[in-house]
Design an enzyme around this catalytic site. Structure first.
Site, PDB file in Angstrom:
ATOM      1  N   SER A 388       0.819  -1.214   0.000  1.00 37.65           N
ATOM      2  CA  SER A 388       0.000   0.000   0.000  1.00 37.65           C
ATOM      3  C   SER A 388       0.856   1.269   0.000  1.00 37.65           C
ATOM      4  O   SER A 388       0.712   2.136  -0.861  1.00 37.65           O
ATOM      5  CB  SER A 388      -0.948   0.002   1.195  1.00 37.65           C
ATOM      6  N   ASP A 389       1.774   1.361   0.971  1.00 39.19           N
ATOM      7  CA  ASP A 389       2.517   2.627   1.053  1.00 39.19           C
ATOM      8  C   ASP A 389       3.567   2.768  -0.036  1.00 39.19           C
ATOM      9  O   ASP A 389       3.911   3.893  -0.420  1.00 39.19           O
ATOM     10  CB  ASP A 389       3.089   2.869   2.455  1.00 39.19           C
ATOM     11  N   CYS A 390       4.074   1.645  -0.546  1.00 33.89           N
ATOM     12  CA  CYS A 390       5.019   1.744  -1.670  1.00 33.89           C
ATOM     13  C   CYS A 390       4.264   2.243  -2.903  1.00 33.89           C
ATOM     14  O   CYS A 390       4.779   3.043  -3.686  1.00 33.89           O
ATOM     15  CB  CYS A 390       5.664   0.400  -1.939  1.00 33.89           C
TER      16      CYS A 390
END
Ligand code: LAN
Length: 661
Positions: A388-390
């Site tokens: 998600s954060d990548c």
């Protein structure tokens, strides 16, 4: 405000840091760095290459040994991660690994290690994963291994404890484990194994009652004690083992092996992480000895190796390249020198472009996979698991650079990323790491590792939530797609609320993947400020007060991994560049932007900077599962630059305001 610190000094520090960052960019446009730190990985790899009888060449092995020698603690034991206290788990593993590479038992360092281990009860006190590895090596009886029947995979998916509901890292480790357990895989006992059996236990091997040792673990290693519900479950599973039918076991093994194959194919034999990489390879060694799959796996092992100053070791991932590159590019943007660094950002963007995942994995529901199309991984496309954060950082980067590069990403590719981000949001409004939570938080009670925390559920995390929130807001600012607008709006509001709910009474946010409160607070403050909270708002004020209260006399901030273990701020004795940068970046977004605290933080960063623009190595800044630290080698140069650049931008705008007044 321009009187509090000379802008020219800051600008010079930014120039230097930027030059250093640019000089260290790899030809492929990314930044490479050591992603080591955990000590339990290398012994696992060495055990596996021993079992398949394809060890590394002598020179590499010598360099592995150098790693073990360097990181042996003064008390004789080996730590879980390079800056930690000795663990029985890693001491036993490191001892065995060195012996397998030919280090003699009377080597003085090994003797010290063995003494430390035997003083703590020997290998029967090794945590469950260690027992499993020893069973594979024929140094432990399977009676002493917690049952991991492959049949669990055949249960209905709706069952709350179906393994497909576990956090993907645990699931992908328990997958090959259950196959190896199902067939009771074991290497033949050769003279070295027979000798080791007499070295790592306090009692004669044949007199040991392995069945009673399944959940034994040295107190110094235990982080999460065995829960009552886990005891009940393992009791049931032990009972099941005595009645398991061969036919069903064969079916389950075949099912699991097919899942293993798919993971290998999806990731080009890199696998999601270092442990399942090694265990999947072992599955093929036992399923198809000497076959092509083992060879293909073995060929990819060097992908995980890093030759560092203190020896070669196994990294926690095949690299952290995408993540570091996305941050590096954003730090450059923050410096306002994108034109000047045009070739650097062009190449960084190229890396981001070439490493977005463009397709879902084949037959994904059968293999328990969420969509992947449009996501960004932590390392590279050939690894392929989107996070998600990548994805959020990749998207932010693509948006920030779109006016500067020759070939910006297409509207469709940006939209695919947004779709994924929207789909990942958890019911509580936060974002998980890889997949929407698939089971209830109480399932965490089934954590069998004893040494790691939070490994069963893909919970919502402050960092992931902030990154996704920021990406969605940036995307919305572009006004790119109106059909999505309503969904984005709702997601942003829920994410913002999640961050607000997670603020602790002392004003901080706890990070899960960086150490610790400085990291979590930087993410939360950035997310909330982007989501429209003012510098004067109460949550931001409280966060600033929290940070100010933990500043060290040298002007910096520094935290140890104890912060993560205990859930309370644990300060270093002196400031650290990375944590100071996170704190300064947060304070610059608060009412305290012009304060003495920020000024002292900036002076700290300037003083620590070397003449070539770099910063010296310092305490480890990354972490996972509460207890294991992990090195982010590029963080110093990225966040050092970013913090100075943000301060410079503020000084410039203040000077402009004064000029206008
Ligand atoms: C990582 C590396 C990247 C990291 C971030 C993207 C930085 C984070 O924001 C979300 C979590 C994530 C993806 C993450 C989770 C845990 C990982 C995969 C690791 C720290 C790298 C190694 C670690 C993995 C669990 C190590 C193997 C050990 C086990 C206990 C299975």
């Amino acid at each position: 405000m321009n009187h509090w610190v000379a802008q020219s000094d800051i600008s010079q520090a930014v120039d230097l840091a930027l030059r250093h960052l640019r000089e260290t960019q790899a030809p492929d446009g990314s930044w490479h760095g050591d992603y080591g730190g955990p000590v339990f990985l290398l012994p696992t790899l060495i055990a596996a290459t021993h079992i398949i009888d394809q060890p590394f060449d002598r020179k590499t092995e010598q360099d592995f040994i150098r790693f073990f020698k360097h990181y042996q603690n003064a008390d004789g034991g080996w730590p879980l991660h390079i800056h930690g206290q000795s663990y029985v788990y890693t001491t036993a593993l490191s001892y065995v690994a060195q012996r397998l590479m030919g280090v003699p038992a009377d080597d003085p360092d090994l003797q010290r290690g063995r003494m430390w281990l035997l003083d703590r009860g020997g290998a029967v006190n090794v945590a469950p994963w260690g027992k499993f590895l020893f069973a594979l090596l024929n140094l432990y009886d399977y009676e002493g291994v917690l049952p991991v029947p492959p049949e669990l995979w055949l249960l209905p998916r709706a069952f709350p404890a179906h393994p497909s509901r576990f956090w993907c890292h645990s699931r992908m480790v328990y997958l090959p484990m259950s196959y190896l357990y199902g067939i009771r895989a074991q290497a033949p006992a050769t003279p070295i194994e027979r000798s080791l059996r007499s070295e790592i236990f306090c009692e004669p091997y044949d007199s040991l009652d392995f069945g009673t040792t399944q959940t034994r673990c040295a107190p110094c290693d235990v982080y999460v004690p065995v829960s009552r519900s886990f005891r009940v479950l393992s009791g049931l599973l032990n009972g099941y083992e005595t009645v398991a039918s061969k036919k069903l076991r064969d079916r389950a093994n075949a099912f699991v092996l097919d899942q293993v194959r798919q993971e290998d194919d999806n990731t080009n034999n890199i696998c999601i992480g270092p442990i399942n990489k090694v265990l999947n390879m072992l599955c093929w060694h036992f399923a198809e000895p000497g076959g092509e799959r083992v060879t293909a796996h073995r060929r990819q092992l060097p992908e995980y190796l890093w030759k560092g100053t203190h020896g070669t070791h196994m990294q926690g991932y095949n690299s952290s390249r995408l993540w570091d590159t996305a941050f590096a590019a954003q730090a450059i943007c923050a410096s306002g020198r994108v034109e000047e660094a045009r070739d650097t950002v062009e190449r960084a963007h190229g890396y981001i472009d070439r490493n977005q995942v463009l397709e879902d994995t084949p037959d994904r529901t059968r293999y328990f996979r969420d969509p992947s199309k449009g996501g960004w991984p932590f390392s590279d496309r050939k690894h392929g698991w989107p996070i998600s954060d990548c994805t959020a950082e990749g998207l932010k980067c693509a948006l920030a650079l779109k006016h500067y590069v020759d070939a910006p990403l297409s509207k469709e590719r940006l939209e695919d990323a947004v779709e994924l981000i929207l789909g990942w949001q958890n019911a509580d409004g936060g974002w998980p790491t890889y997949e929407r939570s698939r089971t209830a938080p109480w399932m965490e009670a089934l954590n069998p590792s004893l040494i790691f925390g939070d490994i069963i559920v893909d919970h919502s995390y402050v960092e992931c939530t902030s990154a996704c929130l920021q990406a969605l807001i940036r995307y919305r600012e572009e006004g790119i797609d109106h059909a999505l607008e309503h969904r984005i709006e709702k997601a942003i509001e829920r994410g913002r609320q999640f961050l607000l709910n997670r603020q602790r009474a002392d004003g901080s946010w706890m990070g899960a993947w960086g150490i610790c409160f400085t990291y979590g607070t930087w993410f939360a403050v950035s997310g909330l400020r982007t989501a429209g909270l003012a510098a004067e708002s109460v949550p931001v004020r409280r966060a600033a007060a929290f940070l100010a209260s933990h500043q060290l006399p040298d002007g910096g901030w520094g935290e140890t991994i104890e912060s993560c273990r205990r859930g309370e701020y644990a300060s270093c004795t002196s400031g650290q560049v990375v944590m100071t940068s996170w704190a300064v970046l947060s304070l610059l977004q608060s009412e305290m932007a012009d304060s003495e605290q920020v000024r002292a933080g900036l002076r700290f960063l300037q003083d620590r900077q070397e003449v070539d623009g770099s910063w010296p190595d310092e305490t480890i800044a990354g972490v996972f599962n509460k207890t294991c630290a992990i090195t982010y080698d590029n963080y110093r140069k990225i966040f050092g630059l970013w913090a100075l650049a943000a301060a410079e931008a503020r000084l410039k705008s203040a000077a402009k305001d004064e000029g206008m007044a």
